[in-house]
Write a protein that holds these residues in place. Structure first.
Motif, PDB file in Angstrom:
ATOM      1  N   ARG B 185       0.698  -1.028  -0.093  1.00  0.00           N
ATOM      2  CA  ARG B 185      -0.113  -0.043  -0.315  1.00  0.00           C
ATOM      3  C   ARG B 185       0.629   1.443  -0.060  1.00  0.00           C
ATOM      4  O   ARG B 185       1.842   1.032   0.544  1.00  0.00           O
ATOM      5  CB  ARG B 185      -0.730   0.170   0.966  1.00  0.00           C
ATOM      6  CG  ARG B 185      -1.787   1.154   1.505  1.00  0.00           C
ATOM      7  CD  ARG B 185      -2.272   1.163   2.568  1.00  0.00           C
ATOM      8  NE  ARG B 185      -1.191   1.632   4.084  1.00  0.00           N
ATOM      9  CZ  ARG B 185      -1.129   0.706   4.223  1.00  0.00           C
ATOM     10  NH1 ARG B 185      -1.169   0.294   5.101  1.00  0.00           N
ATOM     11  NH2 ARG B 185      -0.134   1.577   5.499  1.00  0.00           N
ATOM     12  N   ILE B 186       0.503   1.741  -0.526  1.00  0.00           N
ATOM     13  CA  ILE B 186       1.004   3.732  -0.568  1.00  0.00           C
ATOM     14  C   ILE B 186       0.030   4.684  -0.062  1.00  0.00           C
ATOM     15  O   ILE B 186      -0.836   4.148  -0.627  1.00  0.00           O
ATOM     16  CB  ILE B 186       1.377   4.439  -1.867  1.00  0.00           C
ATOM     17  CG1 ILE B 186       1.930   3.302  -2.965  1.00  0.00           C
ATOM     18  CG2 ILE B 186       2.163   5.274  -1.888  1.00  0.00           C
ATOM     19  CD1 ILE B 186       2.490   4.141  -4.123  1.00  0.00           C
ATOM     20  N   ASP B 187       0.235   5.268   1.134  1.00  0.00           N
ATOM     21  CA  ASP B 187      -0.621   6.099   1.653  1.00  0.00           C
ATOM     22  C   ASP B 187      -0.728   7.488   1.025  1.00  0.00           C
ATOM     23  O   ASP B 187      -0.449   8.664   1.217  1.00  0.00           O
ATOM     24  CB  ASP B 187      -0.257   6.800   3.307  1.00  0.00           C
ATOM     25  CG  ASP B 187      -0.292   5.363   4.108  1.00  0.00           C
ATOM     26  OD1 ASP B 187      -1.088   4.193   3.752  1.00  0.00           O
ATOM     27  OD2 ASP B 187       1.313   5.267   4.550  1.00  0.00           O
ATOM     28  N   ARG B 313       6.502   8.836  -7.154  1.00  0.00           N
ATOM     29  CA  ARG B 313       7.361   9.252  -6.084  1.00  0.00           C
ATOM     30  C   ARG B 313       6.770  10.276  -5.167  1.00  0.00           C
ATOM     31  O   ARG B 313       7.192  11.132  -4.883  1.00  0.00           O
ATOM     32  CB  ARG B 313       8.500  10.744  -6.848  1.00  0.00           C
ATOM     33  CG  ARG B 313       9.634   9.783  -8.583  1.00  0.00           C
ATOM     34  CD  ARG B 313      10.011   9.063  -8.484  1.00  0.00           C
ATOM     35  NE  ARG B 313      11.156   8.547  -9.063  1.00  0.00           N
ATOM     36  CZ  ARG B 313      12.001   9.009  -9.134  1.00  0.00           C
ATOM     37  NH1 ARG B 313      12.305  10.698  -8.672  1.00  0.00           N
ATOM     38  NH2 ARG B 313      12.930   9.328 -10.482  1.00  0.00           N
ATOM     39  N   ALA B 315       8.314  10.378  -2.597  1.00  0.00           N
ATOM     40  CA  ALA B 315       9.409  10.313  -1.576  1.00  0.00           C
ATOM     41  C   ALA B 315       9.084  12.548  -1.501  1.00  0.00           C
ATOM     42  O   ALA B 315      10.132  12.562  -1.247  1.00  0.00           O
ATOM     43  CB  ALA B 315      10.626   9.703  -2.321  1.00  0.00           C
ATOM     44  N   ASP B 316       9.098  12.551  -3.062  1.00  0.00           N
ATOM     45  CA  ASP B 316       9.216  14.033  -3.247  1.00  0.00           C
ATOM     46  C   ASP B 316       8.487  14.578  -2.788  1.00  0.00           C
ATOM     47  O   ASP B 316       8.840  15.742  -2.182  1.00  0.00           O
ATOM     48  CB  ASP B 316       8.848  14.141  -4.969  1.00  0.00           C
ATOM     49  CG  ASP B 316       9.763  13.298  -6.079  1.00  0.00           C
ATOM     50  OD1 ASP B 316      10.839  12.869  -5.303  1.00  0.00           O
ATOM     51  OD2 ASP B 316       9.284  13.921  -6.921  1.00  0.00           O
ATOM     52  N   LEU B 317       7.424  14.156  -2.137  1.00  0.00           N
ATOM     53  CA  LEU B 317       6.716  15.299  -1.124  1.00  0.00           C
ATOM     54  C   LEU B 317       7.232  14.771   0.535  1.00  0.00           C
ATOM     55  O   LEU B 317       6.839  15.809   0.764  1.00  0.00           O
ATOM     56  CB  LEU B 317       4.995  14.490  -1.124  1.00  0.00           C
ATOM     57  CG  LEU B 317       4.383  15.285  -0.591  1.00  0.00           C
ATOM     58  CD1 LEU B 317       3.773  16.643  -1.575  1.00  0.00           C
ATOM     59  CD2 LEU B 317       2.730  14.577  -1.252  1.00  0.00           C
ATOM     60  N   GLY B 318       8.651  14.451   0.327  1.00  0.00           N
ATOM     61  CA  GLY B 318       8.818  14.208   2.258  1.00  0.00           C
ATOM     62  C   GLY B 318       8.106  12.801   2.189  1.00  0.00           C
ATOM     63  O   GLY B 318       8.619  12.560   3.518  1.00  0.00           O
ATOM     64  N   MET B 319       7.791  12.104   1.886  1.00  0.00           N
ATOM     65  CA  MET B 319       7.438  10.411   2.123  1.00  0.00           C
ATOM     66  C   MET B 319       8.011   9.525   2.178  1.00  0.00           C
ATOM     67  O   MET B 319       8.805   9.568   1.438  1.00  0.00           O
ATOM     68  CB  MET B 319       6.265  10.571   1.699  1.00  0.00           C
ATOM     69  CG  MET B 319       4.796  10.590   1.851  1.00  0.00           C
ATOM     70  SD  MET B 319       3.327  10.141   0.432  1.00  0.00           S
ATOM     71  CE  MET B 319       1.898  10.226   2.488  1.00  0.00           C
ATOM     72  N   ASN B 320       8.485   8.272   3.230  1.00  0.00           N
ATOM     73  CA  ASN B 320       9.128   8.063   2.946  1.00  0.00           C
ATOM     74  C   ASN B 320       8.994   6.678   2.885  1.00  0.00           C
ATOM     75  O   ASN B 320       8.513   6.112   3.010  1.00  0.00           O
ATOM     76  CB  ASN B 320       9.657   7.540   4.452  1.00  0.00           C
ATOM     77  CG  ASN B 320      10.445   6.651   4.750  1.00  0.00           C
ATOM     78  OD1 ASN B 320      11.670   6.573   3.271  1.00  0.00           O
ATOM     79  ND2 ASN B 320      11.230   6.445   5.751  1.00  0.00           N
ATOM     80  N   GLN B 321       8.256   6.856   1.219  1.00  0.00           N
ATOM     81  CA  GLN B 321       7.770   5.795   0.918  1.00  0.00           C
ATOM     82  C   GLN B 321       7.654   5.861  -0.696  1.00  0.00           C
ATOM     83  O   GLN B 321       8.280   5.867  -1.067  1.00  0.00           O
ATOM     84  CB  GLN B 321       5.940   5.637   0.808  1.00  0.00           C
ATOM     85  CG  GLN B 321       4.973   5.894   1.882  1.00  0.00           C
ATOM     86  CD  GLN B 321       3.865   5.173   1.953  1.00  0.00           C
ATOM     87  OE1 GLN B 321       2.828   5.745   1.613  1.00  0.00           O
ATOM     88  NE2 GLN B 321       3.782   4.150   2.993  1.00  0.00           N
ATOM     89  N   ALA B 322       7.669   4.154  -0.985  1.00  0.00           N
ATOM     90  CA  ALA B 322       8.231   3.393  -2.430  1.00  0.00           C
ATOM     91  C   ALA B 322       6.871   3.859  -3.186  1.00  0.00           C
ATOM     92  O   ALA B 322       6.134   4.391  -3.422  1.00  0.00           O
ATOM     93  CB  ALA B 322       8.885   2.860  -2.998  1.00  0.00           C
ATOM     94  N   ASP B 326       7.587   0.767  -7.996  1.00  0.00           N
ATOM     95  CA  ASP B 326       8.659  -0.060  -6.900  1.00  0.00           C
ATOM     96  C   ASP B 326       7.192  -0.941  -5.989  1.00  0.00           C
ATOM     97  O   ASP B 326       7.435  -1.903  -6.047  1.00  0.00           O
ATOM     98  CB  ASP B 326       9.071   1.022  -5.704  1.00  0.00           C
ATOM     99  CG  ASP B 326      10.384   0.860  -6.627  1.00  0.00           C
ATOM    100  OD1 ASP B 326      11.193   0.058  -6.981  1.00  0.00           O
ATOM    101  OD2 ASP B 326      11.080   1.702  -5.726  1.00  0.00           O
ATOM    102  N   CYS B 327       6.233  -0.266  -6.191  1.00  0.00           N
ATOM    103  CA  CYS B 327       4.927  -1.287  -5.005  1.00  0.00           C
ATOM    104  C   CYS B 327       4.693  -2.351  -5.792  1.00  0.00           C
ATOM    105  O   CYS B 327       4.211  -3.457  -5.047  1.00  0.00           O
ATOM    106  CB  CYS B 327       3.802  -0.080  -5.062  1.00  0.00           C
ATOM    107  SG  CYS B 327       2.438  -0.296  -3.873  1.00  0.00           S
TER     108      CYS B 327
END
Lengths: 173, 426
Positions: B185-187, B313, B315-322, B326-327
């Motif tokens: 899951r990506i939040d 991406r 991560a560009d938002l500052g999220m520590n998620q792939a 990748d998911c």
């Protein structure tokens, strides 16, 4: 600047001290920064941005009036020693629709055996290798510079000025 | 159907409820799963269903919203009850005590949430029986039924990528069962994207922090997924007519129009590579405008593709998620190696956020380098990503053995919520 007062006879040039204090502030704020970043991510899930509704059950005016009266009465009688009526308790419990994160915390998923898939384990996890790309917070293009005070990114002096004038330290202060 | 009872199928999403009757092709109602309060009124009102003409005339300027769902999960059963009772009595006009319910539930729902949902269904509404389905398996069911001879039905497995309102799931489905240990899951979902766009516009031009519905409309009409980010960013820096991405959105003024609109309708499509040459000369004529300050309007340039970019991406938002590619890879790798080639060949995209133009192309472009060379990557888009889950549910509800899969009210009263849940295998 209490430093200046305490070690005023220390022989360091004012310039280096200035830079150093800024750096110290920047380094100390790194935790603030992560907190600010998390708060910002949290805000992305808000329904009504800026403010959350003060009372979600505001539509039943009578109930909330009752509640106010009770609170008022209680305050008049004695401070905190008076126990709440059952009704007031029920109203209070109903008042707070809990957030998902609270429910998640209550569910105590960590106590489950490791082979059970849970909400936490389904999260995709950190990105693999590719570095984070930075976009200018002012105009959106790729940003090469970081604000020393708050860590937000900008791409040019023009954007830096806009940033300083509008929202530098807004998230960190 | 074996009995005379009707089956109500409800896809209870965080953003939209899709509701209708089992066996039908189209849901009878698509309603936003929220209550809203326009500035002018003091009461929370039910939004009109999206598939009726009434919804076009609602004035949603600065309306505040209450949603029963937070991060995709039910947190406010009272509010959900209110919305459902409006849905069942005024829109669908059914009698719950004479019908069964097929309900979708997000994956990994918490026991406490399941419990309150059961209570809602059996104790507040008195449905005779309930079946709880998870959305990936319904999507899989629908897609296999559409092409009985395709690879999907032969292999009996697929990878459902559901990019919805609250989050994005990549879930492998094998023989109509979601492999829940492999789901990733990506939040990030449509709601976060809308809020992000809101933030960008509010900082750069007009304060629209309260205008959830308007910005939703802007997002749906103007955002797209960039296939070549550096080039597109370069084009977006240009000024005047060379900036192909600039498009103007006019905010409602409450007098002549209550809905916002895109100022020059052909403008948003100029990013399409094939349309570039034809529209450029024409733009010189009508694009010599300045911002008209008498009207409330704003220009969008790079926001149009930087917003959906975040799904790829986070991560560009500052999220520590792939990101999404990748998911998908991680979800597939969590399955048995024998399934890998088939899963990569049967990726199904569903959910509202996949409606951004070029979503599938971009995904394929990013996924290809991550997948071993000897596997094919094939991405199927549903013809209506919003309704894919509901149609699967409708199909399941009309299958002959549906009744035997349900939990009846009597069983619920006898065994309680937790025991009944064991029957649904998820």
């Amino acid at each position: 600047m209490e430093e200046d007062g305490s070690n005023s006879n220390r022989r360091t040039s004012s310039r280096t001290r200035k830079v150093a204090s800024k750096m110290v502030a920047a380094l100390a704020s790194s935790d603030n920064r992560t907190q600010a970043a998390l708060a910002r991510l949290d805000a992305l899930e808000n329904d009504n941005t800026g403010f959350e509704l003060p009372d979600p059950n505001i539509d039943d005016d009578e109930a909330s009036l009752d509640d106010d009266d009770q609170v008022f009465m209680q305050r008049k009688q004695s401070k905190g020693t008076k126990r709440k009526t059952r009704q007031a308790k029920a109203l209070e419990a109903r008042k707070a629709p809990r957030t998902f994160l609270e429910l998640l915390h209550d569910a105590n998923l960590e106590s489950l055996p490791p082979h059970v898939p849970t909400y936490w384990k389904a999260a995709v996890g950190p990105p693999s290798s590719t570095a984070r790309r930075h976009f200018c917070t002012v105009c959106g293009f790729s940003a090469n510079y970081t604000c020393v005070r708050c860590g937000m990114r900008f791409c040019s002096i023009r954007c830096q000025n806009v940033h300083n004038d509008t929202r530098c330290l807004k998230f960190v202060a | 159907m074996s009995t005379s009872r009707q089956v109500v199928v409800v896809d209870n999403g965080g953003g939209l409820i899709k509701a209708g009757f089992g066996g039908e092709r189209e849901p009878s109602a698509i309603v936003p799963n929220c209550l809203h309060k326009p500035v002018a009124s003091k009461k929370w009102v039910h939004p009109n269903p999206l598939n009726t003409p009434g919804s076009a005339e609602e004035d949603l300027t600065s309306a505040s919203v209450r949603r029963p769902m937070d991060r995709g999960y039910l947190i406010n059963p009272d509010l959900q009850r209110e919305i459902w009772s409006h849905l069942f009595t005024s829109i669908l006009r059914i009698n719950p005590s004479e019908s069964s319910l097929l309900l979708t539930e997000p994956l990994f729902s918490l026991p406490s949430i399941q419990h309150s949902l059961d209570e809602l269904v059996f104790e507040d509404f008195n449905f005779t029986s309930l079946y709880v389905a998870d959305s990936p398996s319904l999507v899989h069911l629908y897609e296999t039924s559409r092409s009985p001879t395709g690879l999907l039905s032969k292999a009996q497995c697929s990878l459902v990528v559901d990019c919805g309102f609250s989050f994005t799931h990549a879930s492998p489905v094998f023989q109509n069962l979601t492999l829940n240990y492999a789901v990733k899951r990506i939040d990030l979902g449509g709601k976060a994207l809308t809020n992000y766009l809101k933030e960008l516009i509010s900082f750069r031009s007009v304060n629209v922090m309260d205008e959830t519905f308007i910005i939703d409309h802007v997002k749906e009409n103007l955002c797209f997924v960039s296939l070549d980010l550096p080039t597109h960013l370069n084009i977006a820096t240009k000024t005047g007519n060379h900036n192909l991405f600039r498009s103007t959105y006019v905010l409602p003024d409450g007098v002549t129009h209550t809905k916002g609109f895109v100022k020059y309708p052909p403008q948003p499509n100029t990013y399409l590579p094939e349309a570039k040459d034809q529209i450029l000369p024409q733009q010189h004529h009508n694009n010599t405008h300045k911002l008209d300050l008498t009207k409330n309007e704003f220009d969008l340039t790079n926001e149009r593709f930087l917003v959906p970019e975040m799904i790829f991406r986070p991560a560009d938002l500052g999220m520590n998620q792939a990101g999404l590619p990748d998911c998908i890879v991680r979800a597939v790798n969590a399955c048995h190696p024998h399934l890998h080639p088939v899963l990569y060949e049967s990726i199904i995209l569903t959910g509202g956020s996949t409606l951004f133009p070029h979503f599938a192309e971009r995904l394929e472009k990013e996924l290809r380098p991550l997948v071993p060379d000897d596997y094919d990557v094939r991405i199927t888009t549903q013809e209506d990503p919003l309704l894919g889950v509901w149609r699967g549910g409708s199909l399941l509800a009309s299958s002959p053995d549906f009744d035997s899969m349900c939990v009846t009210k009597a069983e619920y009263e006898e065994l309680g919520s937790a025991r009944c849940r064991k029957r649904f295998f998820h």
